[in-house]
Structure formats: C-alpha cells, structure tokens
Write an enzyme that holds these catalytic residues in place. Structure first.
Site, short mmCIF file in Angstrom:
data_model
loop_
_atom_site.label_atom_id
_atom_site.label_comp_id
_atom_site.label_asym_id
_atom_site.label_seq_id
_atom_site.Cartn_x
_atom_site.Cartn_y
_atom_site.Cartn_z
N ASP A 369 0.82 -1.21 0.00
CA ASP A 369 0.00 0.00 0.00
C ASP A 369 0.85 1.26 0.00
O ASP A 369 0.44 2.30 -0.53
CB ASP A 369 -1.00 0.01 1.16
N HIS A 373 0.55 3.96 -2.79
CA HIS A 373 0.37 5.36 -2.43
C HIS A 373 1.33 6.25 -3.23
O HIS A 373 0.91 7.23 -3.86
CB HIS A 373 0.61 5.53 -0.93
N HIS A 377 0.57 8.95 -6.44
CA HIS A 377 0.97 10.35 -6.56
C HIS A 377 1.45 10.65 -7.98
O HIS A 377 1.23 11.74 -8.52
CB HIS A 377 2.07 10.69 -5.55
N TYR A 388 -0.39 20.80 -4.08
CA TYR A 388 -0.04 20.09 -2.85
C TYR A 388 -0.07 21.01 -1.64
O TYR A 388 0.94 21.25 -0.97
CB TYR A 388 1.34 19.43 -3.01
N GLU A 397 -3.31 13.61 -1.15
CA GLU A 397 -2.94 12.56 -0.21
C GLU A 397 -4.05 11.51 -0.08
O GLU A 397 -3.80 10.31 0.02
CB GLU A 397 -2.63 13.16 1.16
N HIS A 474 -1.77 15.94 5.08
CA HIS A 474 -1.79 14.59 5.61
C HIS A 474 -2.80 14.40 6.73
O HIS A 474 -3.10 13.26 7.10
CB HIS A 474 -0.40 14.18 6.12
#
Length: 549
Positions: A369, A373, A377, A388, A397, A474
């Site tokens: 994962d 991830h 991106h 971002y 994110e 995040h």
C-alpha cells in the site's frame, strides 16, 4: 507504562469544482449578474455551473475543442467567464469508453497561463454539453496584470535555488515557466521554477519568483545506463523484508570476457519503458551475481521491485492505464535512502524509500500500500495534478491513500506492513486508518489546532497554516479517506476504484476542494452506473456522513 509513539510520518507526493481555494484569490462572483440576465438559478457557491441539477444538455454540432470553446463563448454571461476565445487555450481532449468527450482548457492572461485555473467541458455521445466544471479566476482580469518579464528564466532559477537552499547537484535540470500566480490576494507575473534534488533534505520544490522584482512570492515542497551488451529477461527469486518469497522479473546482462550479472530491471511489458529499482547508496541499478536475491541488504529492493509491478498491473488491468503517465513512462524506485529514514516519497519523477529506524518502522518498500500510495501520486501528477497544499493537497494525499487501500485490498489501513515492533507494542499498528481515522493521535505541533486525533468529519477539520503540513494535507485527508471507506463498504472496492479513478482523471482540476471532490465523484458514479443508481446514493451517503455536502 510504554510510551505512546506519535510518529512524524509523511507519505509524500507532491482536485474538483467550484471557487478557488485559499491559494488563489477568491474570484469575483458574477453569478448574481448572470442570474438576473438569464433568469437561470445557478450554483451560488461557484463561478461556473457545477453539475447543476438541471443538466445543461445543450446539443452542439460536434464535441471538438472548437465546439467546446463556442459553447463557453455563447454562455459567457451565465458562466461568468470573460472572452473565453481569447483567454482560454485547449490543454487536452479526452474521449472515454462511455462515449463522452472531455475538453480541458487552461485560463491565460495575454497568452500567459494563470496558475491552477482550468475549465472542463463535458459532452455526452449525443454531442450535448452535460457538465462544465473547474476554476476560473476573474480577479486576474480585473487586476490587469503586467505580463512582460524584466528577469530572465536563468536569473529566476538562481533566486529559487537560493530560496530553498538547493544543493549544487540537482537530480534533474531545473524547469521554469512564466505564469500568472495569485497568492494572498495579489496577482503577479512569476516564474514557476521546479527544483528536484535528493540529499539530506530531498526536495521537489515549486518556487514562484516575481518576474519583475525577483521577490519570492511563494514556495512549497511537493514531496510528491552499456557497450556490446547482451540482455536477457529472466525470472528470479527474492526474499522480501518480512521473509516472503517473491518471483521477480529481472534482466541478465552478459559482456564478452566478463561474468554475467543480474539486475533489477524489467523491460518485458509491452509499451512500458521498464520497471527499474536502484540502490540509492550507489546510484546504480540493484545487481547480484546470481538471480537469487536473498540477502538482508537486497530485501528492500526485492519488495520495491515486486510491488512496483503489482501496482503497474492494477492500473493497467483495472483502468487500462499504461504506467503513471498513461503513456508507458519508466517506473523507477530507489531504496536505502537516508539513515534511519522513516519515510517514503514521490519526487515528481520516481519513488524513494527509506529503511526505517527498526523501532518505529522497517524498510518502507515492504508495504504494497505504501508503493501504491507513492505511485498513485505519480498518476495524480499526470492527471488532476492536485496542488499540494490545503484541501487540494489533502485530496492529493487522500486519493493516494484510497488507491493504496484498494491495491493492497486486505483491509482499510495504510502502512500496516511497515510498522516495527516498538510502534506495534505502543498501539500504532499502521500509519493511517480509513475505517477509523481517529484511533491515532496527530503530532505535537498539529494537536493544538484540533482535538489531537486524526479527523473523520468536517466538524473536526484542522485549520492549519501553510508552514505546518502544507496546510493539513496529511491530516485533513483522513476526512475524505473516511468517506471513501463508507462508500466502499456499501459498494465494494472494485466499484469504488472505478468511480474514484474516473473522478481523478476526468473531472478533478489542480485547485479542487472537498466539495468539488464530492461533485466529481457523484458525477463519475452517475456516468458509470446511472443517475438514480444505488452507487450514486452510496457516494452521496458517504460524503454526507463526513459532513461534505
């Protein structure tokens, strides 16, 4: 009593419809004027009609970029867009499997791109305009921005390097582009400079330098080889970080008078340049004297190489996407980055994995994962290209987390395979949880801005300054993560993936916010399954439950 670890962990990258977010000045709202002149009631929260309840459904003679531009021009009063034929340039035209055509425009000011502002016109197969979405910044036009630069591009690059303390050696040649940039209410002609480097403080920096004064207007870090050589693709066996046996697609290189060497690269996939795994310590492709990769030093590379192919296969088989850019770009990973480095990142060109410190984390390439991830991106970079920071960055994110949980489909956690023993003993069994975000605390510098836990509803949103987590990319991503979990529990991960992929690649734009994302994901469900389908109801319900209306 054991210490409760609050890990300063960031899986780094570097959006959908409505008025500009706080990175851009809020456009003047022309909707009241439009309503008075047209008699039509438009969405009052946006400066273009966004999937309005009364579908546009205005038939055109075709669905080309010219037909889309004609539609914008004919409806400029209703849309609040001035002179689109002069101020909008075609960015791309996409046709999808549903027979729809999507024409994406870039706003310009005197032929200079206006950063982050795009409008998309969507046609059905009957050549009817069924939706228009995106961001248009009217404040730029009202400000009459100067578009002639006094500085050269090379001077701007020098200023940008100094601003971010870039090392002398950069990973890639710096790029610069003249753009109109709106920040804190000011519209400025700037050079958008991108600097990419590794080292102790790796960076994928975007620096906006005033093209006339040289002042740095804004900056943020979007983290986002042989002569007479014979090559033979060959299967190998490797041992991953957790001891799993991996079947690897590698290459055997042979030169006359020398022993063969085996390297971690795979060039066997049709129309893909290749999958390459490098050792950051040497800067070279990982290599071995046999095709059995079983040493502790090789295990992070084994996992990175294996997981890269898994993610590539997912996007190809599920979404017909050939690599991160859709056009077969190489998939590159570096392992053994830094010392005791509890992180991984996408720097705009490739993935980089730290080895962890052995207490909080093991090598981060061990997580499928995590690889999904970081590689997502890359997909985002080459599709919606979500800015971002703030809500668009949180969406960046979030989409990376969601596809991480879809590709590593065992659960709704992210990073469960990279946590080391001490973190697990303290109760930290993953990085983030889509099903139960608030089971983990945020870091000490973020806690004073909220209740101290990751949020799962908009009433728990963290209003963070840009110098903390780029405005909460995040942290607040866990709200939209939880919406995805709620939708996925109703529909299953397969349908969730197809709906989210369509929203990401078809409707989102760089400055999309949470409300925009809801609209785009609902619209994607309507496209795929029908306007009154259970899939659409599930999407709406998921976003309702987290307070995104």
């Amino acid at each position: 009593m054991k210490k409760r670890f609050v890990l300063p962990i960031i899986l780094s990258s570097a959006v959908v419809l409505g008025s500009a977010n706080s990175v851009l000045a809020q456009p003047q709202n022309s909707l009241e004027t439009a309503k008075a002149e047209s008699g039509t009631v438009w969405n009052q929260n946006a400066n273009v009609p966004l999937f309005v309840e009364e579908k546009l459904a205005e038939k055109q003679k075709g669905s080309s970029s010219q037909h889309a531009l004609n539609y914008l021009a004919e409806n400029e009063k209703k849309l609040g867009i001035r002179n689109p034929k002069k101020n909008f340039k075609v960015k791309n035209v996409q046709k999808d499997k549903l027979g729809m055509t999507h024409v994406r425009f870039q706003q310009t000011e005197k032929d200079v791109p206006v950063e982050g502002t795009e409008i998309i016109v969507h046609f059905n197969k009957q050549n009817e305009v069924v939706a228009v979405n995106g961001h248009h910044n009217q404040a730029v036009k009202n400000a009459d921005v100067k578009t002639n630069a006094d500085l050269t591009a090379s001077e701007a690059v020098t200023i940008a390097k100094s601003a971010v303390k870039a090392p002398e050696s950069l990973t890639y040649k710096p790029t610069s582009e003249l753009v109109v940039y709106t920040f804190e209410g000011q519209n400025t002609l700037t050079y958008k400079v991108n600097l990419n480097f590794l080292g102790d403080q790796p960076g994928n920096w975007f620096v906006f330098v005033d093209a006339n004064t040289g002042e740095v207007v804004d900056q943020y870090n979007a983290l986002l080889h042989a002569d007479d050589m014979k090559k033979k693709a060959i299967n190998g066996i490797g041992q991953g970080v957790h001891g799993e046996q991996r079947t690897l697609h590698t290459t055997k290189e042979t030169q006359s008078g020398q022993e063969s060497v085996f390297k971690l690269y795979d060039e066997t996939h049709q129309n893909l340049e290749g999958i390459y795994t490098f050792d950051h310590n040497t800067g070279d492709l990982f290599e071995n004297n046999s095709n059995a990769w079983v040493s502790d030093y090789a295990s992070p590379a084994v996992d990175a190489h294996y997981n890269s192919e898994k993610v590539y296969d997912y996007y190809l088989n599920e979404h017909d996407r050939n690599s991160l850019d859709g056009e077969g770009m190489p998939i590159i990973s570096y392992v053994h980055f830094g010392e005791n480095y509890n992180n991984a990142f996408w720097n705009g060109r490739f993935m980089t994995y730290g080895d962890g410190d052995g207490e909080f984390m093991v090598p981060l390439s061990a997580g499928l994962d995590v690889a999904a991830h970081e590689m997502t991106h890359g997909v985002i970079t080459h599709s919606a290209n979500l800015n971002y920071r703030n809500q668009s960055g949180a969406l960046n994110e979030s989409f990376a987390d969601v596809f991480g949980a879809l590709i590593d489909a065992d659960d709704w956690e992210v990073g469960e395979d990279i946590m080391a023993s001490e973190a697990k003993e303290s109760g930290r069994t993953s990085l983030r949880s889509l099903s139960n975000p608030d089971k983990y605390p945020v870091s000490d510098d973020i806690a004073p801005f909220g209740d101290g836990q990751y949020p799962e509803h908009m009433n728990e949103f963290y209003d963070l300054p840009l110098d903390i987590d780029n405005g909460g990319v995040h942290i607040n991503s866990s709200i939209t993560n939880h919406a995805a979990y709620l939708i996925g529990e109703q529909l299953g991960k397969d349908k969730l993936g197809h709906i989210y992929y369509r929203a990401l690649t078809t409707y989102l734009t760089p400055t999309s916010n949470f409300s925009d994302a809801r609209k785009a994901i609902v619209q994607s469900a309507e496209d795929l399954y029908g306007e009154s389908s259970e899939e659409v109801m599930a999407v709406k319900d998921g976003f309702d439950q987290v307070g995104i209306y």
